[in-house]
Scaffold this motif. Structure first.
Motif, PDB file in Angstrom:
ATOM      1  N   MET A 103     -23.414 -10.644  -7.008  1.00  0.00           N
ATOM      2  CA  MET A 103     -23.070 -10.134  -5.670  1.00  0.00           C
ATOM      3  C   MET A 103     -21.944 -10.987  -5.072  1.00  0.00           C
ATOM      4  O   MET A 103     -22.012 -12.209  -5.083  1.00  0.00           O
ATOM      5  CB  MET A 103     -24.312 -10.176  -4.758  1.00  0.00           C
ATOM      6  N   THR A 104     -20.911 -10.328  -4.586  1.00  0.00           N
ATOM      7  CA  THR A 104     -19.795 -11.062  -3.987  1.00  0.00           C
ATOM      8  C   THR A 104     -20.188 -11.541  -2.597  1.00  0.00           C
ATOM      9  O   THR A 104     -21.182 -11.097  -2.008  1.00  0.00           O
ATOM     10  CB  THR A 104     -18.552 -10.165  -3.867  1.00  0.00           C
ATOM     11  N   GLU A 105     -19.377 -12.471  -2.071  1.00  0.00           N
ATOM     12  CA  GLU A 105     -19.647 -12.983  -0.727  1.00  0.00           C
ATOM     13  C   GLU A 105     -19.568 -11.863   0.294  1.00  0.00           C
ATOM     14  O   GLU A 105     -20.347 -11.799   1.235  1.00  0.00           O
ATOM     15  CB  GLU A 105     -18.640 -14.094  -0.402  1.00  0.00           C
ATOM     16  N   HIS A 106     -18.617 -10.926   0.072  1.00  0.00           N
ATOM     17  CA  HIS A 106     -18.471  -9.790   0.992  1.00  0.00           C
ATOM     18  C   HIS A 106     -19.733  -8.925   0.976  1.00  0.00           C
ATOM     19  O   HIS A 106     -20.245  -8.512   2.026  1.00  0.00           O
ATOM     20  CB  HIS A 106     -17.255  -8.936   0.597  1.00  0.00           C
ATOM     21  N   ASP A 107     -20.265  -8.662  -0.254  1.00  0.00           N
ATOM     22  CA  ASP A 107     -21.472  -7.848  -0.367  1.00  0.00           C
ATOM     23  C   ASP A 107     -22.662  -8.527   0.316  1.00  0.00           C
ATOM     24  O   ASP A 107     -23.469  -7.881   0.984  1.00  0.00           O
ATOM     25  CB  ASP A 107     -21.818  -7.605  -1.842  1.00  0.00           C
ATOM     26  N   SER A 108     -22.737  -9.834   0.123  1.00  0.00           N
ATOM     27  CA  SER A 108     -23.829 -10.601   0.731  1.00  0.00           C
ATOM     28  C   SER A 108     -23.757 -10.533   2.252  1.00  0.00           C
ATOM     29  O   SER A 108     -24.771 -10.347   2.935  1.00  0.00           O
ATOM     30  CB  SER A 108     -23.760 -12.050   0.264  1.00  0.00           C
ATOM     31  N   THR A 109     -22.557 -10.681   2.796  1.00  0.00           N
ATOM     32  CA  THR A 109     -22.363 -10.596   4.247  1.00  0.00           C
ATOM     33  C   THR A 109     -22.734  -9.210   4.756  1.00  0.00           C
ATOM     34  O   THR A 109     -23.376  -9.058   5.803  1.00  0.00           O
ATOM     35  CB  THR A 109     -20.893 -10.918   4.609  1.00  0.00           C
ATOM     36  N   GLN A 110     -22.313  -8.187   3.983  1.00  0.00           N
ATOM     37  CA  GLN A 110     -22.607  -6.802   4.357  1.00  0.00           C
ATOM     38  C   GLN A 110     -24.121  -6.560   4.376  1.00  0.00           C
ATOM     39  O   GLN A 110     -24.662  -5.941   5.302  1.00  0.00           O
ATOM     40  CB  GLN A 110     -21.944  -5.829   3.350  1.00  0.00           C
ATOM     41  N   GLU A 111     -24.809  -7.088   3.354  1.00  0.00           N
ATOM     42  CA  GLU A 111     -26.265  -6.900   3.272  1.00  0.00           C
ATOM     43  C   GLU A 111     -26.969  -7.613   4.416  1.00  0.00           C
ATOM     44  O   GLU A 111     -27.912  -7.092   5.007  1.00  0.00           O
ATOM     45  CB  GLU A 111     -26.775  -7.439   1.924  1.00  0.00           C
ATOM     46  N   SER A 112     -26.498  -8.810   4.739  1.00  0.00           N
ATOM     47  CA  SER A 112     -27.077  -9.562   5.841  1.00  0.00           C
ATOM     48  C   SER A 112     -26.901  -8.822   7.166  1.00  0.00           C
ATOM     49  O   SER A 112     -27.824  -8.744   7.977  1.00  0.00           O
ATOM     50  CB  SER A 112     -26.425 -10.943   5.912  1.00  0.00           C
ATOM     51  N   ALA A 113     -25.698  -8.267   7.366  1.00  0.00           N
ATOM     52  CA  ALA A 113     -25.430  -7.508   8.594  1.00  0.00           C
ATOM     53  C   ALA A 113     -26.312  -6.256   8.668  1.00  0.00           C
ATOM     54  O   ALA A 113     -26.837  -5.907   9.735  1.00  0.00           O
ATOM     55  CB  ALA A 113     -23.953  -7.121   8.648  1.00  0.00           C
ATOM     56  N   THR A 114     -26.496  -5.591   7.515  1.00  0.00           N
ATOM     57  CA  THR A 114     -27.336  -4.391   7.467  1.00  0.00           C
ATOM     58  C   THR A 114     -28.780  -4.741   7.806  1.00  0.00           C
ATOM     59  O   THR A 114     -29.452  -4.007   8.551  1.00  0.00           O
ATOM     60  CB  THR A 114     -27.270  -3.735   6.064  1.00  0.00           C
ATOM     61  N   THR A 115     -29.257  -5.855   7.275  1.00  0.00           N
ATOM     62  CA  THR A 115     -30.620  -6.303   7.552  1.00  0.00           C
ATOM     63  C   THR A 115     -30.813  -6.568   9.040  1.00  0.00           C
ATOM     64  O   THR A 115     -31.807  -6.153   9.641  1.00  0.00           O
ATOM     65  CB  THR A 115     -30.939  -7.595   6.760  1.00  0.00           C
TER      66      THR A 115
END
Length: 295
Positions: free
Chosen positions: A1-13
């Motif tokens: 998982m890229t840093e961008h994907d991780s940030t996106q997932e965190s924001a979605t959560t």
């Protein structure tokens, strides 16, 4: 998982959490929530900060929190500094005249004002009170021998609290009160919270503790009982499942429910943001004792 994907997932959560909170915010807006603040959540600076932020959050989204606190460990520190021996009898602090002076100084003068300051710094508007203020709590001696100025609640006059919460303030109440002659008494903070919740007709009474909640086996957190009614709570006391220091907490909850509070919660204050998790999420985290008809 890229840093961008991780940030996106965190924001979605975070968005999901906020979305899940919405119906609870709508349900409890304008309702009074009485929180008894104590245990590890008062001693650990990180937990303290999180509890304070949770209370301010509750106020900001339209709930009406009232915070009631004790401060046993701080009292012990000051008794030791002053060369006064801390004594206990059947779980109650033996409170002679000298100890009562220290209890009042510490709870009303230090602990209370520290909590008020923390809430104000976090963006809330807190006002510190004790039971003596505006006849908020009238006390009487507790029905036990040899414990000195340990009190019970005779009556509660909520008018000062109602003025404050209506104006958007967060009352912070220390568990010191006086009898009709002006004699000060030290009262168990759980008891004070329960009686204030009952007098206010609160939506919820929440006790922050150092346990996961009500457990079928006190050594096993996986035996948490997430929900029970008044009769089930009484049965657990009779059966000895609820024992020791949990008995007065559960009894306090049952008394408040019998007097009109809709739900009482016993939460693990050692868990970060336990207040928000219990009030604003579907799962909750502690034990809820509900009045009849409360979903």
């Amino acid at each position: 998982m890229t840093e961008h994907d991780s940030t996106q997932e965190s924001a979605t959560t975070r968005a999901k959490v906020l979305s899940e909170a919405l119906p609870y915010i709508q349900q409890f807006a304008g309702k009074t929530i009485v929180v008894k603040y104590g245990g590890a959540a008062m001693k650990d600076s990180t937990l303290k900060d999180q509890v304070i932020r949770d209370v301010v959050f509750m106020s900001c989204v339209g709930l009406r929190p009232v915070l009631v606190h004790g401060g046993g460990p701080e009292i012990n520190i000051w008794l030791d500094k002053l060369g006064i021996e801390a004594q206990f009898k059947n779980g109650l602090r033996v409170t002679d005249a000298a100890t009562m002076d220290v209890v009042e100084m510490v709870l009303v003068g230090r602990v209370n004002k520290e909590i008020v300051s923390l809430i104000n710094t976090a963006g809330g508007s807190a006002v510190g009170l004790c039971g003596k203020d505006a006849h908020l709590i009238t006390a009487r001696p507790a029905n036990a021998e040899g414990i000195g100025f340990v009190g019970e609640v005779t009556s509660v006059d909520t008018s000062i609290l109602e003025v404050m919460v209506t104006a958007g303030h967060i009352p912070v109440v220390s568990s010191v009160a006086a009898d009709e002659t002006g004699q000060a008494y030290n009262i168990n903070a759980d008891t004070v919270a329960g009686e204030i919740a009952a007098a206010l007709g609160a939506e919820k009474l929440i006790l922050l503790t150092d346990t996961a909640g009500i457990l079928r086996d006190y050594k096993d957190p996986s035996t948490l009982i997430p929900r029970l009614d008044i009769q089930e709570a009484r049965n657990l006391i009779d059966q000895g499942v609820v024992s020791g220091g949990m008995i007065p907490k559960v009894t306090c909850c049952v008394r408040s429910l019998a007097q009109g509070v809709r739900a009482a919660h016993i939460l693990d204050g050692r868990l970060p943001h336990s207040l928000l998790l219990e009030i604003f999420t579907d799962a909750g985290i502690g034990s809820m004792i509900a009045a009849a008809g409360v979903k």
